[in-house]
Each structure stands twice: as C-alpha cells, then as structure tokens.
Design a protein around this motif. Sequence first.
Motif, mmCIF file in Angstrom:
data_model
loop_
_atom_site.group_PDB
_atom_site.id
_atom_site.type_symbol
_atom_site.label_atom_id
_atom_site.label_comp_id
_atom_site.label_asym_id
_atom_site.label_seq_id
_atom_site.Cartn_x
_atom_site.Cartn_y
_atom_site.Cartn_z
ATOM 1 N N LEU A 288 1.432 4.270 -2.867
ATOM 2 C CA LEU A 288 1.243 5.675 -2.500
ATOM 3 C C LEU A 288 2.485 6.509 -2.787
ATOM 4 C CD1 LEU A 288 -0.616 5.399 0.934
ATOM 5 C CD2 LEU A 288 -1.609 6.003 -1.279
ATOM 6 N N SER B 200 -4.256 0.934 -1.512
ATOM 7 C CA SER B 200 -4.071 2.369 -1.732
ATOM 8 C C SER B 200 -5.211 3.024 -2.513
ATOM 9 C CB SER B 200 -2.736 2.641 -2.418
ATOM 10 O OG SER B 200 -2.738 2.175 -3.741
ATOM 11 N N THR C 114 0.837 -1.204 0.000
ATOM 12 C CA THR C 114 0.000 0.000 0.000
ATOM 13 C C THR C 114 0.869 1.250 0.000
ATOM 14 O OG1 THR C 114 -1.822 -1.116 1.134
ATOM 15 C CG2 THR C 114 -1.743 1.285 1.296
#
Length: 472
Positions: free
Chosen positions: A361, A376, A357
């Motif tokens: 990002l 994300s 995640t």
Amino acid sequence: MRHTLKYMALALLLGSGYGVQAQSKRKPNIIFILADDLGYGNVKSFNPNSKIPTPNLDRLAGEGIKFTRFYSGNTVCAPSRCALMTGFNMGHAWVRGNAKAKDGLAALRAQDTTLAQRLKGNGYRTGMFGKWGLGDDDSQGAPHLKGFDAFYGYLDQSHAHDYYTNHLYEIIGGKTVEVPVDTTQYTEDLIVNKAVDFINANKDQPFFLYLPLTVPHAELKVPAALLKKFQHADGSSKFPPETPFEKKGNYDSQAQPHATFAAMVNKLDTDVGTIVALIKKLGLDNDTYIFFTSDNGPHKEGGADPVYFNSGGAFRGVKRDLYEGGIRVPLIVRAPGKIAAAQVNPSPWAFWDILPTLGELTGTATPKNIDGLSFSPLLNGKKAVKEHDYFYWQFNENGLKEALTKGDWKLIRFKDKGTAEKLELYNLKSDISEKHDIAAKNPDTVKALYALMKKAKTPAENPRFDWSEIEQ
C-alpha cells in the motif's frame, strides 16, 4: 492576445493536471488501531446479538471492508504483537509467548526489523501510543530503536493492567524514558490525546499511527462518568446479575464487572470515533487507510465474563486457547475511494500478513523470507490475490498447544512433558464452534496435517520459548 490567453489556459489546465497527479502520488497515511483482548463477538457488526453498542466501529465497517476470518498472531499479547510487527508466524517468530520485560528475552533483538522501521525508512513519520509489550526502555526492543519517532504509553503488559498508574514511558530526545503521570488521570484518555496530537502535527506528511489501546483488558476499571452510562439512576447495573469481583493478583476489586466491561468496550468505540472524526475534519479521508482489530480473543480476568457477553460470538474458547475464540478476531479496513462500502471478505488472513500488505500500500520494500502475504489488492477493489496454503500457531502455558488450519480443516495438538499427545480435528465449514472432534474418523487427514504442522516450525532461537523439553 488571443494566443496568449489560449496558452495561459493550456498552462493552467496542464498545471492542474500535474497537480492532481502529484497529489495522487502522495503516500497514504496508515492508522492501525489494536484493541486489547476484545472478542470477535464484542463488535456488533460482527455479532448482531452483542449486548454492547459499538456504533463507531459499525460505521467504520459500513464504510469499508469487514474480514470475518482474520486471525491474531497468537492467543496472548506479546507474541501476537511480534507477528504483527515482524511478519513471522509462531513457527519462526523470536517472541512466541508472554514473558516479563525485565528478563531480557521478551524484547525484540537488534536484527528483528519491524513494520515501523520499514515505514520510517520510506519517509513516514511514525508514532505509537498505547501498549508496546516487545521491549523495555533499556533493551534492544525499546520503541525508539524499533522505528518510532513518537511513543507514549506502557512498555510491559503487566504494567498495562494499571489504568491509574503513576508513570508511563515516552520518547523524548530520541530515547524512551519514564515520565510521571497524575494518578487521577485515566491513562486511556492520555494515550488517545497523544495520538490526536500526533495526527495534527503530521497532517501534511505521510504518517504511520500505531494505536495499541489497552481497553478492554483487565483490570476492569473506568472513570465514574463512563460507568454511569451503563447504570440505572439508582446506581445499579444495567447488566444484571452482577457478581462482584474480589481483588486478586494485579486486579482490584470491582463491584459491577459487567457494567464496567461494557463501559470499557464503549470507551474503545468512542476513541475509535474520535480518531476517524479527526481524519475527516482534517480532510485526510482519501489519503488514509484505517485498520481496526484485536490482539487476541476475549479474556476472563478481573471479573470479565465472556460467556455473559457472548464475547467469542459463535466460536469456542477465549484468550489462551487455540480454538477459534482465542485467535479469530474482527478486522475492519476503511479505504475510502478505494473499495465499495460495506464489503464482507470471508477468506483467511492473519497478523503476519499486515507487514507485506502495508508494504504494498505504501511502496515500502518487504523482505522475502517472512511468513506473511499481502492482501492489499482486496483494499484496492480487486478480487484476485494469492492466499496461504495453511496457518500455524503454537503456545505454551500449562503444556504445549499447536494449531494448524488448511482450508476448512483445523488440527489442534496438545502435549505436556511425560504425557501422550492429544490430537483434535475439526471442520470449520460444518462445525464453526469446534464442538465435534472428528480426528478418529479422519486418520488420513490427521496424518497429512500433522506432517504439515512439523514442517511449519523451526526450533525457537529464543531460549525463553524453547519448549523441546515438553516433547519428551
């Protein structure tokens, strides 16, 4: 002259546009705050009946997204943090249980690449302040070898029981070394102060701040000034009845364990507020993702009373259990400007999903062989995202415990050497508290989940966590 002014205005407009574009491409800051043994039910926005106020955490949830089915990496400290840092679940992780740092097998190896190493390789300044738990100063798992530019705190989970220690560890000159500490200083304050310094020093560049705080882990102890908030004028506790805890093992005596535990949770909440306020003060709101969660469920050590505080909320079990109370933890993510405020997401995610995640990002490459998936898109206002088929955990203290969830079904396996295995089956949709074992009524479901449980794991590479003897 008129044409000159026109071209100047156009240049300014284009320059402004390019400036905005450049600013929007800045890599986001990441702040990941990890509480120690905080129960799902100890955060008021997750459990309205909580006895302890958590206004800063509740405000954070109100400004972001609250995940109500988020799972820790394991039900105790070290393996949970291993899952967080490496992206592997307990079927594939190197560290699958707690162990003494000095035995050499609790430490990450040279080939175990961490989240911090990946972010540092992508241009991030990286800092950790609090409890590490994945390698001593002379091991391959030492913080300076695992991607951190700055570190201050505890290396070993046993040492972290002492809030008035005479030493901590710090990265100085590129190495993790022991540093003296004034024993009159509450270490939680020292740790948060270092985190504040790190943010101030790196406000003009992308940074990753990992803040694994030590509260409210035992021992139960806070400065007198903090305790007074939860005492009446005569010094009596605001959380009666109090049963004094007598010194045992690593934990000192505590006359008012209820009031002290409340003060520790309040201290945690205050420290989160300090970090959030600093980010706002520095104008980093729109450049910073803030994550908050806990490493596992609530403890019952040193006088802690999870029943009194309803620390597990509606869930059965505590730390060291694979029931929901031992592994389901609160997760709050604040991504201002990215998502609508006060969202609630009920889909299941876990610690091993954090690495991919954050990779998405930040534009950081994520290895393809890990167990984690990225959520994300949920942090950028989207709803469609690939989810897990199942989740798996294993843990060994007083016998082997394994758990697997698939949708609403959950299978838990208990096995000790020389004894027959025991299988329990729960439907989390109809029985969130896991009160009714329905294994006998659903043999086909048990069979299918049991087969999946076998496929979900590989033999432990780490001999410290080779539990094959238990299977005999």
